[in-house]
Write an enzyme that holds these catalytic residues in place. Structure first.
Site, mmCIF file in Angstrom:
data_model
loop_
_atom_site.group_PDB
_atom_site.id
_atom_site.type_symbol
_atom_site.label_atom_id
_atom_site.label_comp_id
_atom_site.label_asym_id
_atom_site.label_seq_id
_atom_site.Cartn_x
_atom_site.Cartn_y
_atom_site.Cartn_z
ATOM 1 N N ASP A 159 25.041 19.469 3.576
ATOM 2 C CA ASP A 159 25.873 20.507 3.415
ATOM 3 C C ASP A 159 25.593 21.720 2.748
ATOM 4 O OD1 ASP A 159 27.777 18.335 4.133
ATOM 5 O OD2 ASP A 159 27.956 17.838 2.155
ATOM 6 N N PRO B 115 16.615 3.724 16.352
ATOM 7 C CA PRO B 115 15.745 2.562 16.724
ATOM 8 C C PRO B 115 16.546 1.289 16.531
ATOM 9 C CG PRO B 115 14.438 3.917 15.089
ATOM 10 C CD PRO B 115 16.009 4.682 15.566
ATOM 11 N N GLY C 56 19.407 -1.091 20.939
ATOM 12 C CA GLY C 56 19.731 -1.775 22.033
ATOM 13 C C GLY C 56 19.224 -0.912 23.152
ATOM 14 N N LYS C 57 18.469 0.095 23.307
ATOM 15 C CA LYS C 57 18.052 0.883 24.271
ATOM 16 C C LYS C 57 17.150 0.107 25.263
ATOM 17 C CE LYS C 57 16.390 4.159 21.658
ATOM 18 N NZ LYS C 57 16.542 3.384 20.294
ATOM 19 N N THR C 58 16.062 -0.386 25.003
ATOM 20 C CA THR C 58 15.241 -1.146 25.624
ATOM 21 C C THR C 58 15.890 -2.246 26.386
ATOM 22 O OG1 THR C 58 13.445 -0.406 24.276
ATOM 23 C CG2 THR C 58 13.075 -2.230 25.795
ATOM 24 N N HIS D 236 35.096 15.626 1.241
ATOM 25 C CA HIS D 236 35.270 16.634 2.324
ATOM 26 C C HIS D 236 36.680 16.670 2.992
ATOM 27 C CE1 HIS D 236 30.966 17.852 2.563
ATOM 28 N NE2 HIS D 236 30.469 16.519 2.776
ATOM 29 N N HIS E 48 32.337 11.076 -1.605
ATOM 30 C CA HIS E 48 31.680 12.277 -1.031
ATOM 31 C C HIS E 48 32.489 12.543 0.170
ATOM 32 C CE1 HIS E 48 28.235 15.258 0.082
ATOM 33 N NE2 HIS E 48 28.689 15.004 1.087
ATOM 34 N N GLU E 49 32.584 11.494 1.101
ATOM 35 C CA GLU E 49 33.275 11.912 2.401
ATOM 36 C C GLU E 49 34.656 12.357 2.168
ATOM 37 O OE1 GLU E 49 31.812 12.564 4.897
ATOM 38 O OE2 GLU E 49 29.715 12.027 4.255
HETATM 39 P P1 ADP Z 1 15.637 0.025 20.884
HETATM 40 O O1 ADP Z 1 16.970 0.871 20.850
HETATM 41 O O2 ADP Z 1 14.863 0.498 19.875
HETATM 42 O O3 ADP Z 1 14.787 0.089 22.200
HETATM 43 P P2 ADP Z 1 15.874 -2.656 21.442
HETATM 44 O O4 ADP Z 1 16.644 -2.583 22.653
HETATM 45 O O5 ADP Z 1 14.326 -3.084 21.687
HETATM 46 O O6 ADP Z 1 15.990 -1.261 20.554
HETATM 47 O O7 ADP Z 1 16.621 -3.846 20.517
HETATM 48 C C1 ADP Z 1 15.805 -4.808 19.724
HETATM 49 C C2 ADP Z 1 16.241 -6.194 19.864
HETATM 50 O O8 ADP Z 1 17.596 -5.964 19.015
HETATM 51 C C3 ADP Z 1 16.947 -6.479 21.008
HETATM 52 O O9 ADP Z 1 15.916 -7.329 21.777
HETATM 53 C C4 ADP Z 1 18.011 -7.300 20.573
HETATM 54 O O10 ADP Z 1 17.748 -8.553 20.464
HETATM 55 C C5 ADP Z 1 18.551 -6.783 19.636
HETATM 56 N N1 ADP Z 1 19.721 -5.937 20.071
HETATM 57 C C6 ADP Z 1 19.850 -4.501 19.850
HETATM 58 N N2 ADP Z 1 20.934 -4.052 20.038
HETATM 59 C C7 ADP Z 1 21.733 -4.986 20.478
HETATM 60 C C8 ADP Z 1 22.913 -5.175 21.244
HETATM 61 N N3 ADP Z 1 23.864 -3.797 21.196
HETATM 62 N N4 ADP Z 1 23.419 -6.254 21.499
HETATM 63 C C9 ADP Z 1 22.774 -7.270 21.149
HETATM 64 N N5 ADP Z 1 21.407 -7.399 20.934
HETATM 65 C C10 ADP Z 1 21.137 -6.185 20.259
HETATM 66 ZN ZN ZN Z 2 28.663 16.110 3.060
HETATM 67 MG MG MG Z 3 12.859 0.424 22.466
#
Ligand code: ADP
Ligand code: ZN
Ligand code: MG
Length: 634
Positions: free
Chosen positions: A531, A235, A238-240, A460, A456-457
């Protein structure tokens, strides 16, 4: 491409002009009917008691006739000449009756009581007429009222479920997808410049945008444009945001919907919404469909826990699969999806031909965090003392969303103190607040924990470096990723068969983390769960499957048909089970001692690496060679 058609979002189709308030019409109608019924029931009569009738009205001898209706209600008619009596002063002279009524329990009892009353008064028995009357209003109401109520309730639920805030609502629109189309005035203003730090993902995504802009360039060479791209990552990475950037840059209709919106409480809705969504997207091709949080529908089907309750989600998923198969390769619709639960996704979704591109996003490392800070610091008024490198180095394990949050929080703190600009101190407070606020998330780590993880790392790394048969190490990191707090990347050698020595060395390398913890802190932590799980499985396979144990001998209890699993019983007896358990324990214990001896021997190097890890978070192979020397190949 993308002609700027009028924004077609959520236009109510013709015929839905009710605006939803015909519920009130039903209600008003029902109330009206009920009032009519009440009036009709007692129309102008006065209700009295049987007692009053016998003791007050009968003695006047003014009763003209009485009628028993439906064996339950007695209507009393007063003779015309008697209507002037004081007792009847409320009665209109011209009212032909009935003038009074009362209800009785049983006709027989009423007749008896009337006869006795008449005898007492010494008058002839009153003549009683009987009548059966159908109360049309009442029977109609008793039929229709429940229906009206049901319809009202149904409409109410539909309106709620349809989420029709304002807008027209048509119950037959229910299966339509509520995806928002982003274009024209509705266009997303996010661009790739707003997304920082995930360069590889951006390169891939850029290509998608390019597909949509110049499809000929690819199809001319016979290339097929991918149908689906799925963004996978924790989460806040930045996927969305990335998907929105595609919408902003692609200049094509962008249908955005969240996976959970397909799955509602009404059966069959999900599938028809998917169908509708794809239909709309195809009509507007080239276009993009974005399904956020696709795990809501894309969960693996038919797992052990899933009972029949998942039918709805399953049919939605099936519809999605069908649609993705259904459209031609170069139909110009690209499906994007995002999830942070790739582990639960149905494998059918990920097979080529559907989401054939999978883009993994990870929590940002220091350099990437710096880039993300740059984006989010842009709109702030910063004081000169803000150092972006310090910020990036002090936020390990923070996601892009966390960083965006820090920047905003810092600005809020500065505003509270009415500062002219946001100072470094504000950022420190913001980090503190967010760390404290996020403490439950294991990924944000205290200094002490960080040291444990580094050791730990390093354990390994050291173990695998000096074990001749262990995989060669590429890099070590203490940036937490997903569940793991740190990680070591290996370059696995392509073995098709493993010798006992190779097995043992792998087990030792995997135990290296816990062994190092014991050596340096004289205590062990829960951080070695993964591990130990791996080690235990490896040891069991050695003993029970591969016949690599002297006591068990050349026997394998492996079952390639999967029948044992179904039968839920072990293919060996109690005694063998005991031997297996003992041998596994012995194997792991010996390996652990061996690992500890090895690490003690290279204790200084291990410590150097741990320090370097704390300092740099990620240590690459060159640095490892600097510490350990060149690694002899097995
Ligand atoms: P998710 O991966 O959960 O969908 P979001 O894309 O909703 O996450 O990211 C939430 C907020 O975090 C974005 O609106 C942005 O402001 C910030 N954010 C997350 N990743 C990035 C990134 N790589 N660059 C800039 N802002 C980011
Ligand atoms: Zn380990
Ligand atoms: Mg999202």
């Amino acid at each position: 491409m993308a002609e700027k058609e009028p924004n077609e979002q959520e236009t109510p189709p013709a015929g839905s002009g009710f605006k939803g308030n015909f519920l009130w019409i039903y209600l008003a109608f029902a109330i009206l009917l009920y009032m009519l019924y009440l009036r009709g029931a007692s129309g102008g009569m006065e209700e009295i008691s049987q007692n009053h009738f016998e003791s007050e009205i009968m003695p006047t001898r003014a009763v003209d006739k009485i009628v028993v209706v439906n064996r339950e209600r007695v209507l009393v008619y007063i003779a015309e000449e008697a209507r002037g009596l004081k007792l009847f002063e409320k009665i209109d002279q011209n009212n032909a009756g009935p003038h009074f009524f009362f209800n009785i329990g049983s006709v027989e009892a009423f007749e008896n009581s009337l006869k006795t009353a008449a005898e007492k008064l010494d008058m002839p028995p009153l003549e009683i007429k009987y009548k059966t009357e159908v109360n049309w209003l009442q029977s109609i109401l008793s039929w229709t009222l429940p229906f009206l109520l049901l319809i009202g309730l149904w409409l109410f639920i539909m309106r709620r479920a349809g989420g029709g805030a304002g807008g027209g609502f048509n119950p037959f629109d229910f299966g339509k997808s509520r995806a928002t189309v982003m274009e024209g005035a509705n266009r997303v203003l996010v661009t790739f410049d707003d997304v920082a730090g995930i360069e590889e993902a951006k390169v891939e995504i850029r290509e998608i945008v390019d597909f949509l802009k110049n499809p000929e360039r690819y199809t001319r060479l016979g290339a097929k444009i991918p149908k689906g791209v799925i963004l996978i990552g924790p989460p806040g990475t930045g996927k969305t945001l990335l998907a929105r950037a595609v919408a902003g840059e692609a200049q094509a209709p962008f249908f955005s919907i969240s996976g959970s919106e397909f799955v509602e409480m009404f059966v069959g809705v999900g599938a028809s919404r998917v169908r509708d969504l794809f239909k709309r997207a195809k009509e507007r091709a080239p276009s993009i469909i974005f399904i956020d949080e696709i795990d809501a529908i894309g969960r693996a089907r038919g797992g052990a826990v899933s009972m029949r309750t998942n039918d709805e989600r399953e049919s939605t998923l099936n519809q999605l699969l069908t649609e993705m198969d259904g459209f031609g390769v170069n139909s110009g619709v690209i499906v994007m999806a995002a999830t942070n639960r790739a582990d639960v996704l149905d494998r059918a979704l990920l097979r080529p031909g559907r989401f054939d591109r999978q883009i993994y996003l990870e929590l940002p490392n220091q350099a990437e965090r710096r880039a993300i800070f740059t984006v989010h610091l842009r709109p702030l008024h910063l004081s000169d003392d803000v150092n972006i490198d310090t910020l990036a180095s002090q936020t390990p394990g923070f996601s892009g969303a966390d960083i965006a949050n820090i920047c905003n929080e810092a600005a809020l703190i500065a505003a509270r103190y009415e500062k002219a600009s946001v100072e470094m101190a504000d950022f420190y407070s913001a980090v503190d607040r967010i760390v404290a606020g996020l403490e439950k998330k294991t990924k944000i780590i205290s200094a002490r924990e960080k040291r444990v993880i580094a050791v730990h790392e390093a354990g390994h790394a050291t173990a695998s470096w000096f074990l001749p048969h262990a995989d060669s190490l590429l890099k070590v990191s203490i940036v937490p990723r997903g569940k793991a707090l740190g990680a070591a990347w290996y370059l696995p050698e392509e073995h098709t068969i493993y010798t006992t020595q190779q097995f043992l060395d792998r087990i030792c390398a995997t135990l290296g983390g816990r062994a190092a913890e014991e050596i340096f802190f004289n205590e062990i932590s829960s951080g070695a769960l993964d591990d130990l799980e791996k080690v235990t499985k490896l040891a069991y396979t050695m003993v029970a499957y591969y016949g690599l144990n002297d006591k068990i001998g050349n026997i394998s209890f492996y079952d390639s048909t999967g029948q044992y699993e179904q039968a839920l019983q072990k293919p060996y007896g109690e005694q063998t089970a005991q031997i297996i358990d003992e041998e596994v324990r012995l194997l792991v214990e010996t390996s652990y001692q061996r690992t500890k001896a090895l690490l003690n021997q290279h204790r200084d190097k291990l410590e150097t690496l741990a320090d370097l890890l704390l300092q740099k978070e990620v240590v690459m192979r060159e640095d490892l060679e600097g510490i350990f020397g060149m690694r002899g190949r097995a």
